[in-house]
Write a protein that holds these residues in place. Structure first.
Motif, PDB file in Angstrom:
ATOM      1  N   PRO A 189      -4.180   3.767  -0.142  1.00  0.00           N
ATOM      2  CA  PRO A 189      -4.535   3.085  -1.409  1.00  0.00           C
ATOM      3  C   PRO A 189      -3.824   1.840  -1.408  1.00  0.00           C
ATOM      4  CG  PRO A 189      -4.664   5.655  -1.896  1.00  0.00           C
ATOM      5  CD  PRO A 189      -3.912   5.385  -0.754  1.00  0.00           C
ATOM      6  N   ASP A 215      -4.545   1.706 -10.854  1.00  0.00           N
ATOM      7  CA  ASP A 215      -5.874   2.166 -11.357  1.00  0.00           C
ATOM      8  C   ASP A 215      -5.777   3.878 -11.441  1.00  0.00           C
ATOM      9  OD1 ASP A 215      -6.757  -0.153 -11.624  1.00  0.00           O
ATOM     10  OD2 ASP A 215      -8.044  -0.211  -9.839  1.00  0.00           O
ATOM     11  N   TYR A 216      -5.215   4.264 -10.354  1.00  0.00           N
ATOM     12  CA  TYR A 216      -5.475   5.981 -10.421  1.00  0.00           C
ATOM     13  C   TYR A 216      -4.412   6.312 -11.449  1.00  0.00           C
ATOM     14  CZ  TYR A 216      -3.692  10.508  -8.954  1.00  0.00           C
ATOM     15  OH  TYR A 216      -3.124  11.989  -8.813  1.00  0.00           O
ATOM     16  N   GLN A 275      -5.142  -0.266  -6.448  1.00  0.00           N
ATOM     17  CA  GLN A 275      -5.997   1.071  -6.586  1.00  0.00           C
ATOM     18  C   GLN A 275      -4.881   2.400  -6.975  1.00  0.00           C
ATOM     19  OE1 GLN A 275      -6.969   1.274  -2.442  1.00  0.00           O
ATOM     20  NE2 GLN A 275      -9.246   1.017  -3.012  1.00  0.00           N
ATOM     21  N   ARG A 329       0.810  -1.182   0.019  1.00  0.00           N
ATOM     22  CA  ARG A 329       0.015   0.010   0.005  1.00  0.00           C
ATOM     23  C   ARG A 329       0.856   1.194  -0.085  1.00  0.00           C
ATOM     24  NH1 ARG A 329      -5.353   0.109   2.072  1.00  0.00           N
ATOM     25  NH2 ARG A 329      -6.158  -2.106   2.289  1.00  0.00           N
ATOM     26  N   PHE A 338     -11.374   6.281  -2.450  1.00  0.00           N
ATOM     27  CA  PHE A 338     -10.082   5.337  -2.124  1.00  0.00           C
ATOM     28  C   PHE A 338      -9.888   5.500  -0.662  1.00  0.00           C
ATOM     29  CE2 PHE A 338      -7.617   4.791  -6.115  1.00  0.00           C
ATOM     30  CZ  PHE A 338      -8.672   4.266  -6.474  1.00  0.00           C
TER      31      PHE A 338
END
Length: 426
Positions: A106, A113-114, A110, A83, A102
């Motif tokens: 994150p 994806d961002y 994630q 993370r 989120f």
């Protein structure tokens, strides 16, 4: 021009003198691309940020990426449980924040994806599988010549006025030479190849290196019923992830607005001692310099504890000193102790690879591949050379660099556009 397929892009390439010089210089190149804006080397978060900031100002760029995806370090070379270690507000790129749903920290997926959404929003399309072998400023031509090689071994030379180095601080894994590595017999892998503790279930594993990655890999191994030990050669600051109901990093940044760094360091160490106890009792000696001073001077990041320390206190993770040598499934430590292990994971970090391909001796150091001028002045060099993501301050520093670079190039871009308009009017 049988030797060179030319992709003419932008106003500079319409200058007959420019084309004549290019013809005389490129006879050995099978393909040449004239780029009106900057060439950015690297499609990680820093490269994406630079491209987005430039696009916002109407300046096109070409990103060259040696891998087959953006943020290849995150996508291909990180472990599953990773993370963000800092709250998301300190890790967002310019012009686009994280989705509100989120979490504060994150996950790896994630964050990926961002970044993919970020690239899509700003229409950033890197040229993948293109490894830069050499970049050099041509003083006669007045432009940078960047040679890239794709998987088919086809060489392309990109000619540009501005070159942005965005390969980052973590371009190449650092694998130390340890005596007896060839004798060990078990797997020895860098954290860039580690995905999960599942493969080590029930096995004895030595993790070498006590930074954030080493600590978190040990915790992951514990959670998968492995028996990890941590080889600690250097001193290390371990801080709680949160203090007084706030993230330790966020609290530190707020305190630095009002207090000297040494006072903030003292505060952090007192609270850490109250919350975590004396880490030296467990083999984790603290450096003499405070955590912020050490980070500022050397770039060494303090460890934000994710639960590893409690496993060390309980004995589930054992702390060992530095390694002297390896033998058959055996590690001899510098204190004379010897123990058996089934595998070794090297959490020994990464290094810059800039000196390998950038032929320039002023801006970047040949020793460590970082800008010679310390933050916040290391983002700009000579002849249109820039660096983004070399601040030793994470994504927050990279975002600052990207904004500065875009503003600086935009000034030149406007002057060029004005001169071209005047020339056309005549």
């Amino acid at each position: 021009m049988d030797y060179c397929l030319r992709e003419i892009e932008g106003k500079q390439a319409h200058d007959p003198l420019f084309i004549e010089k290019m013809n005389s210089k490129s006879s050995s190149s099978p393909r040449c691309v004239c780029v009106p804006g900057p060439v950015i080397v690297g499609a990680g978060p820093s490269g994406l940020a630079a491209a987005a900031c430039l696009k916002e100002k109407g300046i096109p760029s070409v990103i060259l990426e040696r891998s087959n995806c953006i943020a290849s370090l995150w996508q291909l070379k990180t472990y599953d449980r990773l993370r963000l270690h800092l709250p998301k507000q300190f890790c967002e790129l310019p012009l686009m924040g994280f989705p509100t749903h989120f979490p504060t920290y994150p996950t790896k997926q994630q964050f990926i994806d961002y970044l993919e959404s970020y690239a899509e929003r700003f229409d950033v399309r890197p040229r993948f599988n293109e490894t830069v072998k050499q970049a050099e400023f041509d003083g006669t031509l007045g432009f940078w010549r960047v040679k890239g090689v794709n998987k088919a071994e086809m060489v392309t030379e990109y000619v540009c006025r501005w070159l942005i180095v965005a390969t980052g601080e973590n371009a190449e894994a650092v694998v130390p030479e340890i005596e007896g590595m060839g004798e060990f017999g078990g797997p020895i892998k860098h954290t860039s190849l580690y995905k999960s503790g599942q493969e080590f279930r029930g096995k004895r594993v030595l993790v070498v290196g006590c930074g954030n990655s080493g600590m978190e890999v040990c915790l992951d191994l514990c959670n998968h019923n492995a028996s990890p030990s941590l080889a600690v050669r250097d001193t290390v600051h371990v801080l709680p992830r949160r203090m007084l109901g706030k993230s330790t990093f966020g609290l530190s940044m707020w305190l630095l607005k009002w207090l000297p760094m040494r006072i903030v360091d003292r505060f952090l160490l007192i609270v850490s001692w109250l919350m975590l106890g004396d880490t030296a009792r467990f083999g984790l000696d603290r450096p003499r310099l405070g955590p912020l001073q050490l980070k500022n001077l050397s770039g060494k990041t303090p460890v934000l504890d994710m639960g590893t320390l409690s496993k060390i206190k309980s004995g589930d993770i054992k702390v060992r000193p530095g390694i002297k040598r390896l033998k058959r499934h055996t590690v001899e430590f510098v204190d004379g102790r010897a123990e058996n292990f089934d595998g070794i994971i090297l959490a020994t970090g990464y290094r810059s690879n800039v000196p390998r391909w950038l032929k320039e001796g002023n801006m970047f150091s040949e020793e460590d591949g970082f800008p010679r001028r310390p933050f916040p002045n290391g983002w700009k060099g000579e002849n249109g050379l820039y660096a983004v993501g070399f601040t030793k301050r994470g994504l927050l520093g990279a975002s600052m660099d990207a904004k500065r670079i875009a503003e600086d190039i935009a000034l030149c871009w406007k002057i060029d556009a004005k001169q071209s308009t005047c020339a056309f009017a005549r």
